[in-house]
Design an enzyme around this catalytic site. Structure first.
Site, short mmCIF file in Angstrom:
data_model
loop_
_atom_site.label_atom_id
_atom_site.label_comp_id
_atom_site.label_asym_id
_atom_site.label_seq_id
_atom_site.Cartn_x
_atom_site.Cartn_y
_atom_site.Cartn_z
N HIS A 1 14.61 -1.23 2.84
CA HIS A 1 14.91 -2.49 3.53
C HIS A 1 16.22 -2.38 4.31
O HIS A 1 17.28 -2.76 3.80
CB HIS A 1 14.99 -3.62 2.51
CG HIS A 1 13.67 -3.99 1.94
ND1 HIS A 1 12.82 -4.87 2.55
CD2 HIS A 1 13.03 -3.58 0.82
CE1 HIS A 1 11.72 -5.00 1.83
NE2 HIS A 1 11.82 -4.22 0.77
N GLU B 1 17.33 -4.16 6.61
CA GLU B 1 17.93 -5.46 6.93
C GLU B 1 19.02 -5.86 5.93
O GLU B 1 19.90 -6.65 6.26
CB GLU B 1 16.85 -6.55 7.00
CG GLU B 1 16.19 -6.96 5.68
CD GLU B 1 15.01 -6.08 5.26
OE1 GLU B 1 14.92 -4.92 5.69
OE2 GLU B 1 14.17 -6.57 4.47
N CYS C 1 8.80 -1.47 4.54
CA CYS C 1 8.22 -1.40 3.19
C CYS C 1 6.71 -1.63 3.26
O CYS C 1 5.99 -0.73 3.64
CB CYS C 1 8.95 -2.38 2.27
SG CYS C 1 8.78 -1.90 0.55
N1 GLN Z 1 4.18 -4.51 -2.36
C1 GLN Z 1 4.65 -3.25 -1.88
C2 GLN Z 1 5.20 -2.37 -2.99
O1 GLN Z 1 5.48 -2.82 -4.05
C3 GLN Z 1 5.70 -3.44 -0.83
C4 GLN Z 1 6.95 -4.05 -1.36
C5 GLN Z 1 7.87 -4.50 -0.27
O2 GLN Z 1 7.45 -4.66 0.86
N2 GLN Z 1 9.13 -4.77 -0.60
O3 GLN Z 1 5.40 -1.20 -2.79
#
Ligand code: GLN
Length: 540
Positions: free
Chosen positions: A512, A514, A378
């Site tokens: 994600h 994970e 992300c």
């Molecule tokens: N802050 C970034 C976004 O909102 C990444 C979010 C994250 O890593 N879950 O896209």
């Protein structure tokens, strides 16, 4: 089953619930696990990881308590929005109804309105399972948890005899000066619970030393439970040893007995025996650095830590995780090689906000230039794109609009995207709670890419939690600089995966992974990332 806790918090109720779910599954039953949180936030989505640990995201896009991650990792049953409810959400539901006039002029009260709403949440949508395991957050005696315990009392009565079991978790502390284990806190806690009308059927006693027979009998006598239903719970060497340990202590047998069910056949625990064997007898160790922001609190990266362990299980190696605060690289560039050279792989996890971003970009540059396996999750993918844009694509001002206006918005706010329910739209300055792109979305992988090879298919479903996205206007410049987009949303509008074909293992993902890894089914990206770390460990 209702699981409550007494004496102190952090006794591992969530793990107990998860392990019990796994043991009942191993006996052939279907289970669903639920968590009740007595705090007034509507969900943990807006809470700092320091307050609450990780926010666990479900397929259906709910931001939930991290215990739901344990539930999934132990049972493999995907959790849903309806599996986690907070007092805040209960009150929000009731107040919305009240404003609509649904109560037809009645006075709205804790009993029956709040307790009815809690009871409805406990039982709703559970027709397809044999057992529902409800964990009540907090500690018996808290003001906040009173309506929940009252709802448990009522529901046990509504369900009728033999249809529910109450499990209470307590602490049996060891007083070093006296050289003794003390049962009094347990007695008090059970008395407190019983005074609220809930008599436990099974007591789980967390202790650091084996519980002697005399103490076990004493607890049974004073707390009104059978001696066999006093289950000692010593600290386990690994959380994945917990199901086997509880089974040896007779937990699942006692629960079955408390329901008045026949003992049935022995559970099939082969899966857990294999996992514990792999953890106990690794064939090597790899060192993985996680360059992040909340490194002081391991719970902030719960699922990530577990997914790395699962990658180790898949490759039969121990994964030594080094948690590195990204800000250390900002003060002193010499820290970059000093901290990163000993590592076999580098990971930049999800994050929000600018703090530490420059340190992460420095770590990503190191991984790229030194050919160290890199996984960006992300925020870690977004910063990998910024790094390439700045250092290889001739865009020194490349940045994310998350940090403020920028002339080169390589990462920008998501304005609209397609979900199961239609077109979602967001605007600058909107609400923070629950306005992200959340939950499982499909992505299409480029045939022949490393990502497609790792997944063994070209269509995946992964969970998201983000407000920003990599800007496709920069795609050709990023690709010319070696960072290729190999995963996209089905409508071709949102980049989901980037990778470097010229690097031994360099992948960034917008989702994600994970959250979907399990010890008995390690996520392919983590299995492959740790495999790459093993190869790297043979080089250095
Ligand atoms: N802050 C970034 C976004 O909102 C990444 C979010 C994250 O890593 N879950 O896209």
């Amino acid at each position: 089953m209702f699981i409550t806790g007494g004496v102190v918090s952090s006794l591992g109720k969530g793990l107990l619930a998860a392990a019990l779910g796994a043991l009942l599954q191993a006996r052939g039953y279907r289970v669903r696990l639920r968590k009740f949180d007595p705090y007034l936030n509507v969900d943990p989505g807006t809470m700092s990881p320091y307050q609450h640990g990780e926010v666990y995201v479900t397929d259906d896009g709910a931001e939930t308590d991290l215990d739901l991650g344990h539930y999934e990792r132990f049972t493999g049953v995907p959790t849903r929005r309806s599996d986690n409810v907070t007092a805040g959400r209960i009150y929000q539901t009731i107040i919305t109804r009240e404003r609509r006039g649904d109560y037809l002029g009645a006075t709205v009260q804790v009993i029956p309105h709040v307790t009815d709403a809690i009871k409805a949440f406990a039982t709703e949508g559970t027709d397809d399972v044999d057992f529902v395991i409800c964990e009540i957050g907090g500690t018996v005696g808290d003001i906040e948890s009173l309506p929940f315990i009252e709802a448990v009392r009522q529901l046990r009565n509504d369900l009728g005899r033999g249809m529910s079991v109450s499990i209470h978790v307590t602490l049996v502390p060891f007083i070093a000066a006296a050289g003794e284990l003390k049962t009094k806190p347990t007695q008090h806690s059970v008395r407190e619970l019983a005074s609220l009308g809930v008599q436990p059927d099974v007591l789980v006693c967390r202790c650091e030393h084996p519980l002697p027979e005399a103490e076990r009998r004493k607890i049974a006598l004073f707390c009104n439970v059978a001696r066999e239903a006093v289950i000692p719970a010593l600290d386990a060497p690994s959380i994945y040893a917990v199901p086997l340990q509880y089974h040896r202590e007779g937990l699942d047998a006692q629960v079955i007995h408390a329901f008045g069910l026949p003992p049935g056949r022995e559970p099939d625990l082969d899966r857990w025996i294999d996992i514990v064997d792999r953890l106990k007898h690794p064939e090597g160790t790899v060192t993985v650095g996680v360059v992040g922001k909340y490194v002081g609190l391991p719970d902030a990266y719960k699922s990530l830590n577990e997914a790395l362990v699962h990658g180790g299980i898949a490759n039969r190696v121990r994964v030594d995780v080094r948690w590195i605060d990204a800000e250390v690289f900002e003060g002193d560039p010499a820290e970059v090689p000093a901290r990163l050279e000993p590592l076999h792989a580098i990971l930049v996890p999800g994050a929000f906000g600018e703090r530490g971003a420059e340190g992460k970009i420095a770590a990503i540059r190191f991984a790229r230039e030194r050919r160290v396996p890199y996984l960006g999750i992300c925020f870690g993918m977004q910063m990998a794109c910024v790094e390439t844009a700045r250092n290889l694509a001739g865009l020194p001002e490349a940045s994310s609009t998350e940090f403020g206006p920028t002339p080169e918005p390589v990462v920008g706010l998501l304005h609209e995207w397609r979900s199961e329910t239609g077109l979602e739209q967001r605007h600058e300055g909107g609400d923070l709670g629950g306005t992200m792109r959340l939950g499982a979305y499909r992505a299409i992988l480029a045939p022949g890419s490393r990502a497609a090879a790792i997944y063994g298919c070209t269509e995946i479903w992964e969970r998201h939690r983000h407000r920003y996205e990599v800007n496709l206007a920069y795609r050709s410049r990023l690709e010319a600089a070696g960072l290729v987009v190999t995963g996209m949303s089905p409508d071709g509008r949102l980049p989901e995966i980037v990778e470097r074909p010229d690097h031994p293992w360099f992948i960034g993902v917008q989702f994600h992974p994970e959250l979907k890894s399990r010890p008995f089914a390690p996520h392919p990206l983590f299995a492959s990332f740790i495999e790459a770390a093993v190869r790297q460990s043979r080089l250095v």
